[in-house]
Design an enzyme around this catalytic site. Structure first.
Site, PDB file in Angstrom:
ATOM      1  N   SER A 278     -17.334  17.488   0.593  1.00  0.00           N
ATOM      2  CA  SER A 278     -16.652  17.521   1.900  1.00  0.00           C
ATOM      3  C   SER A 278     -17.548  18.038   3.010  1.00  0.00           C
ATOM      4  CB  SER A 278     -15.420  18.401   1.810  1.00  0.00           C
ATOM      5  OG  SER A 278     -14.973  18.693   3.109  1.00  0.00           O
TER       6      SER A 278
ATOM      7  N   ARG B 243     -20.959  12.848  12.184  1.00  0.00           N
ATOM      8  CA  ARG B 243     -21.448  12.246  10.941  1.00  0.00           C
ATOM      9  C   ARG B 243     -22.583  11.257  11.137  1.00  0.00           C
ATOM     10  NH1 ARG B 243     -15.641  11.387   7.976  1.00  0.00           N
ATOM     11  NH2 ARG B 243     -15.434  13.605   7.570  1.00  0.00           N
TER      12      ARG B 243
ATOM     13  N   HIS C 251     -18.558   5.511   3.445  1.00  0.00           N
ATOM     14  CA  HIS C 251     -17.448   6.415   3.227  1.00  0.00           C
ATOM     15  C   HIS C 251     -16.140   5.940   3.854  1.00  0.00           C
ATOM     16  CE1 HIS C 251     -15.284  10.141   2.949  1.00  0.00           C
ATOM     17  NE2 HIS C 251     -15.179  10.230   4.249  1.00  0.00           N
TER      18      HIS C 251
ATOM     19  N   HIS D 270     -21.282   8.712   5.424  1.00  0.00           N
ATOM     20  CA  HIS D 270     -21.013  10.151   5.424  1.00  0.00           C
ATOM     21  C   HIS D 270     -22.260  10.922   5.016  1.00  0.00           C
ATOM     22  CE1 HIS D 270     -19.193  13.979   4.601  1.00  0.00           C
ATOM     23  NE2 HIS D 270     -18.039  13.538   5.026  1.00  0.00           N
TER      24      HIS D 270
ATOM     25  N   GLY E  15       0.816  -1.202   0.000  1.00  0.00           N
ATOM     26  CA  GLY E  15       0.000   0.000   0.000  1.00  0.00           C
ATOM     27  C   GLY E  15       0.847   1.247   0.000  1.00  0.00           C
TER      28      GLY E  15
ATOM     29  N   ARG F  60     -15.817   7.826  13.253  1.00  0.00           N
ATOM     30  CA  ARG F  60     -14.630   8.669  13.098  1.00  0.00           C
ATOM     31  C   ARG F  60     -15.035  10.125  12.917  1.00  0.00           C
ATOM     32  NH1 ARG F  60     -12.045  10.949   8.886  1.00  0.00           N
ATOM     33  NH2 ARG F  60     -13.032   9.752   7.237  1.00  0.00           N
TER      34      ARG F  60
HETATM   35  C1  FAD Z   1     -13.940  11.080  -0.814  1.00  0.00           C
HETATM   36  C2  FAD Z   1     -13.207  10.952   0.480  1.00  0.00           C
HETATM   37  C3  FAD Z   1     -12.815  12.091   1.176  1.00  0.00           C
HETATM   38  C4  FAD Z   1     -12.129  11.987   2.376  1.00  0.00           C
HETATM   39  N1  FAD Z   1     -11.779  13.135   3.031  1.00  0.00           N
HETATM   40  C5  FAD Z   1     -11.096  13.045   4.182  1.00  0.00           C
HETATM   41  C6  FAD Z   1     -10.692  14.222   4.866  1.00  0.00           C
HETATM   42  O1  FAD Z   1     -10.957  15.336   4.438  1.00  0.00           O
HETATM   43  N2  FAD Z   1     -10.001  14.084   6.003  1.00  0.00           N
HETATM   44  C7  FAD Z   1      -9.676  12.862   6.515  1.00  0.00           C
HETATM   45  O2  FAD Z   1      -9.025  12.817   7.539  1.00  0.00           O
HETATM   46  N3  FAD Z   1     -10.029  11.737   5.871  1.00  0.00           N
HETATM   47  C8  FAD Z   1     -10.748  11.793   4.727  1.00  0.00           C
HETATM   48  N4  FAD Z   1     -11.119  10.636   4.084  1.00  0.00           N
HETATM   49  C9  FAD Z   1     -10.638   9.341   4.570  1.00  0.00           C
HETATM   50  C10 FAD Z   1      -9.192   9.122   4.139  1.00  0.00           C
HETATM   51  O3  FAD Z   1      -8.988   9.642   2.856  1.00  0.00           O
HETATM   52  C11 FAD Z   1      -8.788   7.661   4.111  1.00  0.00           C
HETATM   53  O4  FAD Z   1      -9.199   7.024   5.266  1.00  0.00           O
HETATM   54  C12 FAD Z   1      -7.263   7.536   4.037  1.00  0.00           C
HETATM   55  O5  FAD Z   1      -6.769   8.296   2.983  1.00  0.00           O
HETATM   56  C13 FAD Z   1      -6.838   6.102   3.899  1.00  0.00           C
HETATM   57  O6  FAD Z   1      -5.455   6.057   3.692  1.00  0.00           O
HETATM   58  P1  FAD Z   1      -4.661   4.699   3.666  1.00  0.00           P
HETATM   59  O7  FAD Z   1      -3.257   5.051   3.406  1.00  0.00           O
HETATM   60  O8  FAD Z   1      -4.982   3.933   4.888  1.00  0.00           O
HETATM   61  O9  FAD Z   1      -5.283   3.870   2.465  1.00  0.00           O
HETATM   62  P2  FAD Z   1      -5.462   4.189   0.890  1.00  0.00           P
HETATM   63  O10 FAD Z   1      -5.176   5.581   0.541  1.00  0.00           O
HETATM   64  O11 FAD Z   1      -6.778   3.616   0.527  1.00  0.00           O
HETATM   65  O12 FAD Z   1      -4.329   3.345   0.211  1.00  0.00           O
HETATM   66  C14 FAD Z   1      -4.391   1.968   0.069  1.00  0.00           C
HETATM   67  C15 FAD Z   1      -3.182   1.515  -0.689  1.00  0.00           C
HETATM   68  O13 FAD Z   1      -3.095   0.113  -0.630  1.00  0.00           O
HETATM   69  C16 FAD Z   1      -2.903  -0.425  -1.908  1.00  0.00           C
HETATM   70  N5  FAD Z   1      -3.497  -1.762  -1.863  1.00  0.00           N
HETATM   71  C17 FAD Z   1      -4.674  -2.144  -1.310  1.00  0.00           C
HETATM   72  N6  FAD Z   1      -4.852  -3.470  -1.431  1.00  0.00           N
HETATM   73  C18 FAD Z   1      -3.764  -3.946  -2.068  1.00  0.00           C
HETATM   74  C19 FAD Z   1      -3.355  -5.238  -2.484  1.00  0.00           C
HETATM   75  N7  FAD Z   1      -4.096  -6.309  -2.261  1.00  0.00           N
HETATM   76  N8  FAD Z   1      -2.181  -5.353  -3.133  1.00  0.00           N
HETATM   77  C20 FAD Z   1      -1.399  -4.259  -3.387  1.00  0.00           C
HETATM   78  N9  FAD Z   1      -1.736  -3.022  -2.993  1.00  0.00           N
HETATM   79  C21 FAD Z   1      -2.901  -2.863  -2.345  1.00  0.00           C
HETATM   80  C22 FAD Z   1      -3.506   0.547  -2.859  1.00  0.00           C
HETATM   81  O14 FAD Z   1      -2.928   0.440  -4.127  1.00  0.00           O
HETATM   82  C23 FAD Z   1      -3.158   1.861  -2.172  1.00  0.00           C
HETATM   83  O15 FAD Z   1      -1.863   2.229  -2.529  1.00  0.00           O
HETATM   84  C24 FAD Z   1     -11.829  10.730   2.892  1.00  0.00           C
HETATM   85  C25 FAD Z   1     -12.214   9.583   2.215  1.00  0.00           C
HETATM   86  C26 FAD Z   1     -12.941   9.698   1.031  1.00  0.00           C
HETATM   87  C27 FAD Z   1     -13.473   8.470   0.405  1.00  0.00           C
END
Ligand code: FAD
Ligand code: FES
Lengths: 637, 250
Positions: free
Chosen positions: A284, A330, A401, A266, A40, A435
């Protein structure tokens, strides 16, 4: 299953410091000898890989995207919290901690949340130093906004693209380490399984998505930073490829899955416009700072929103929650919107939304200020709906969400499988049953920049590993499992598309395990999911070949996992016989219709152990203790 | 609506590829362009064909995954709009639509509309960052940044790396992409230390990847779904000249 949270002793404010002092350290010269596998490259994975690379570990990072910059984190809009108290409005580490525990409806682990609040300060500093162009005041200092569930202004933001800017910061730091040779990256590689040797995580099996080859990698520790599972609902605000495969495969190999039924809906998304809808778009939550939510009082209302006089509108959040108004958390805002629409007050052609109105804010602050704050969101809204929110209130409706549930981890972010860690949205750690806005970015970056790079050393320094060759029997067995499954998917040769099944599963989970849950509905879902899974394995059609770039096959594997995962979600919701945060059991409500917790029986984390597909999983609990906040009925009135 | 599509189909990097014709039925104006492709793909799957491979993920114009030539124009007819945000209300019943992958030496086709854009990552690796170790940062408010500078940096930083600029350019130059990162970091006080080394290395990598030279055509700016301005290229060139002078051996 052993659930030892490993929370350090001492007063809450000193735990992290004490722990860091007591940790075993890896000698700098030896770090190079440790191979760390990270899956990831979102905020959590990219920040972890970059930082561990800087520290000198030998890091290998994997993503199914073509570039780390595409991770779902890129889409986060509103902002990131930090207890900087730059606004001098009474914020503090303790207040952020308190708000997060309360916002999570007292279902998170105090010590982890406190650490998160402490680290929030460093994250902002780090991001600023990387050149993240946060919003600024005219004097050149950082600007803040307030977000749902908080009465202080502690959210840092980069217009409506905060996730993009933070991810680019982490991505650039990661690319710098790739150039320096400390981190190696494999893009377009999907992790299909975890390799466990003698009970310890030692590697992963991946599928090269261009050639279809299975490739295995081994090392000394595996970190999953693979995001959340909202796409179990099919329609959600998550990017289309987000899925549960990595964490589900880890679960099947022994990692406990915590609170899978804690999923966040959301309140402010664009309502679906038709049957072909492929995903939902978030508007947002920051919009709730300046927008006012209302519905027409008259169910038969046909007039355009601007023609409906003030006296005939129901600003229901302001009415029900005078002190938080449009900024209630939320879960509450979502439920109330659903209630209004169910009661027949829905607006728009399909009567499936409520209004979010900027008229007063534009009059008060001017159109320029509003455009400065939300310009890109307004544009996005107009592109999708063809309506201009400067002139006509937005229509919004709740949508899946974020997932608070995830792999169970201890204080060091290690799962129940030694050597297997989970960070970011993939773990369950900090948000309890709900959250607060702008806290996911904070958590992902806290985990990735500041927690895992320390705690992994504490693990590595204590183990003495023999290298695991990639022809080790555990690797070969895992590869065989993966290959058999892919072959099986390719050979069903039915006549229904993968999406077809995904839509059906999503609808089922949304109806029975969505915003409201009941015993009856959950039991129904538990009968229907296995049937649907059975049909999937008999009727799905996966065209093309497995030895090739095959997007249908990628999807099929993910949906097959969702079809197993959906069941444990429902078991979790069924056996948590209380309402808390986003988990709303219709049988357990206060007289005012708010979630009614049962602290006597459910002040715990539910952790599920896999026992076989279609078998009832085992439920374990980690009791939660609250020494620093008083358990209370959440009140936002 | 009913549409006729001519879609580029190519099995892999070594296949020569060709256009295939598909009829898209039951298209509605509220569908996004990608949802229209989903519909075509579902029909193809149900009738024993192989769906069209195309990249997408966020479907809200921010991840930069989607990208295809639609009637010869990157991301299609609507300005400031990525393919995933384009809606079928921009087309009319009976239209013929030609859909092709980005074409550039530096972007080999992997399958159908999917190309390899990893060259962009390598340009960033060459210097598209500020060298700051985790944990070594001063307080966030230690260095005030004039609001205009922060805003200017932000505008450049909104690039989504979709590569429409390259696809639009008659020289297949990636100068818009490169200059957006150079300008983002050059507008921040934190980016000053490495400013001139950065521009030299990033431009060198840009050239090494096989992207063409910028001849100020301006097609990139037109095609950019985020409205990134070619002024950044001018800015890059100014920094480049300065850097070359600075770089001269004493
Ligand atoms: C539209 C939207 C708006 C948001 N706005 C906010 C905000 O304003 N403030 C806030 O705090 N949070 C917000 N969130 C929540 C936040 O964006 C996410 O919770 C956070 O970015 C998740 O980050 P992460 O690094 O855990 O996972 P992700 O960014 O989902 O990354 C997952 C990674 O894992 C990789 N991956 C997954 N499975 C596999 C696999 N089997 N093999 C290889 N690679 C894999 C993917 O390629 C990716 O690189 C928002 C969410 C959404 C949907
Ligand atoms: S799919 Fe993400 S920009 Fe189009």
């Amino acid at each position: 299953m052993q659930l030892n949270s490993g929370v350090p002793a001492g007063p809450i404010a000193d735990k992290w410091d004490n722990h860091r002092f007591e940790m075993k350290l890896v000698n700098p010269a030896n770090k190079r000898k440790y191979d760390v596998i990270i899956v990831g490259t979102g905020l959590a994975g990219a920040s972890a890989a970059a930082t561990m690379g800087e520290l000198g570990y030998n890091v290998k990072v994997f993503t199914y995207h073509d570039s780390p910059r595409r991770a779902h984190s890129i889409a986060a809009q509103g902002g990131i919290n930090a207890a900087k108290n730059y606004q001098n409005d009474g914020d503090s580490v303790f207040r952020l901690f308190y708000d997060t525990v309360k916002g999570g409806d007292f279902r998170s682990r105090e010590a982890n949340v406190y650490r998160l609040a402490q680290i929030s300060l460093n994250i902002i500093d780090q991001a600023v130093a990387q050149g993240v162009p946060f919003a600024r005041e005219y004097g050149g200092l950082l600007a803040n906004r307030s977000f749902g569930g908080a009465q202080v202004s502690r959210t840092f933001y980069a217009r409506g693209q905060t996730g993009q800017q933070l991810l680019l910061g982490a991505y650039q730091a990661l690319e710098r380490q790739i150039a320096a040779g400390t981190v190696e990256i494999a893009t377009r590689h999907e992790m299909m399984d975890v390799v466990v040797v003698d009970g310890v995580a030692r590697g992963i099996v991946t599928r090269n998505m261009v050639t279809g080859q299975l490739e295995s990698y081994t090392g000394d520790a595996v970190v999953l930073a693979t995001g959340g599972y909202s796409n179990v609902f099919f329609l959600s605000t998550n990017a289309k490829h987000c899925n549960v495969t990595a964490t589900w495969r880890a679960h099947r190999r022994g990692a406990g899955f915590a609170n899978p039924c804690f999923t966040q809906i959301h309140p402010t998304c664009i309502p679906p416009s038709g049957e072909y809808q492929s995903k939902l778009t978030l508007m947002s939550e920051s919009l709730r700072n300046d927008g006012r939510i209302w519905v027409p009082e008259d169910k038969e209302e046909k007039r355009a929103p601007r023609d409906i006089p003030e006296g005939e509108r129901d600003y229901y959040l302001e009415r029900l929650y005078p002190s938080f108004g449009n900024l209630t958390p939320r879960d509450i805002a979502s439920r109330r919107a659903k209630e209004m629409v169910d009661a027949g007050h829905g607006v728009g052609e399909r009567e499936n939304g409520v209004y979010l109105d900027f008229k007063d804010a534009i009059e008060r602050l001017g159109r320029d200020t509003i455009s400065e704050r939300y310009g890109n969101l307004f544009e996005m809204y107009e592109k999708i709906t063809g309506e201009n929110p400067y002139d006509r209130p937005m229509r919004i409706y709740p949508a899946p969400h974020y997932t608070m549930g995830g792999l169970w981890v201890d204080y060091d972010l290690m799962t129940t499988v030694p050597g297997l860690f989970a960070i970011g949205e993939a773990n369950f750690s900090d948000h309890g049953a709900n959250r607060l806005g702008a806290s996911a970015l904070m958590q992902g970056l806290a985990d990735g920049y500041f927690v895992i790079p320390m705690t992994i050393g504490n693990y590595l320094a204590r183990v003495s590993h023999q290298p695991v060759p990639t022809d080790h029997s555990a690797v070969k067995d895992a590869e065989k499992d993966v290959r058999d499954r892919l072959d099986r998917l390719m050979s069903v040769n039915g006549n229904r598309t993968v999406d077809d099944f995904h839509i059906e599963l999503g609808r089922l989970i949304w109806n029975e395990c969505g915003m409201e849950r009941s015993k009856e509905g959950l039991e129904r879902a538990l009968r229907q999911i296995p049937e649907l899974r059975e049909r999937f394995w008999n009727e799905v059609r996966v065209p093309g070949s497995a030895a090739d770039l095959n997007q249908s096959l990628e999807k099929a594997g993910r949906v097959a996992d969702f079809l197993e995962f959906g069941e444990v979600m429902c078991y979790d919701a069924l056996t948590r016989v209380e309402s808390c945060g986003a988990h709303y059991r219709v049988e357990h409500t206060t007289e005012e219709g708010e979630a009614k917790r049962d602290d006597e029986r459910y002040a715990h984390v539910a952790v599920w152990e896999f026992t076989g597909v279609g078998e009832a999983p085992n439920r374990h609990v980690e009791a939660l203790e609250f020494d620093n906040v008083q358990l209370s009925q959440r009140s936002y009135k | 609506m009913k549409l006729t599509l001519h879609v580029w189909r190519q099995k892999g990097p070594d296949d020569s590829g060709r256009h295939e014709r598909y009829e898209a039925e039951d298209v509605t104006p509220d569908m996004s362009f990608l949802e229209m492709l989903d519909l075509v793909n579902n029909r193809l799957t149900e009738t024993g064909g192989e769906p069209i491979a195309f990249e997408h993920d966020c479907r809200e114009g921010i991840c930069g995954s989607c990208g295809m030539m639609i009637n010869g124009v990157p991301h299609g007819p609507k300005s400031m709009t990525s393919a995933c945000q384009l809606h079928m209300r921009s087309f009319k019943d009976g239209d013929e639509i030609w859909i092709e992958p980005w074409k550039a030496l530096a972007f080999p086709v992997l399958k159908d509309l999917v190309v390899d854009r990893s060259s962009f990552d390598r340009i960033i690796q060459a210097g598209g960052y500020i060298s700051v170790r985790t944990g070594s940062a001063p307080d966030g408010n230690a260095i005030p940044v004039p609001k205009e500078d922060a805003d200017a940096a932000f505008d450049a930083a909104t690039c989504i790396g979709c590569a429409a600029c390259v696809a639009a350019c008659p020289n297949a130059s990636a100068m818009l992409f490169t200059s957006a990162k150079v300008a983002h970091l050059a507008h921040m006080p934190q980016g000053q230390t490495e400013r001139y080394d950065r521009v030299l290395s990033m431009v060198a990598q840009h050239d090494a990847e096989g992207f063409g030279n910028c001849t100020n055509h301006g097609a990139c700016q037109e095609a950019c779904p985020k409205g990134i301005s070619i002024d950044y290229i001018a800015q890059l060139n100014r920094d480049l000249i300065k850097a070359t002078l600075l770089d001269r051996p004493e």
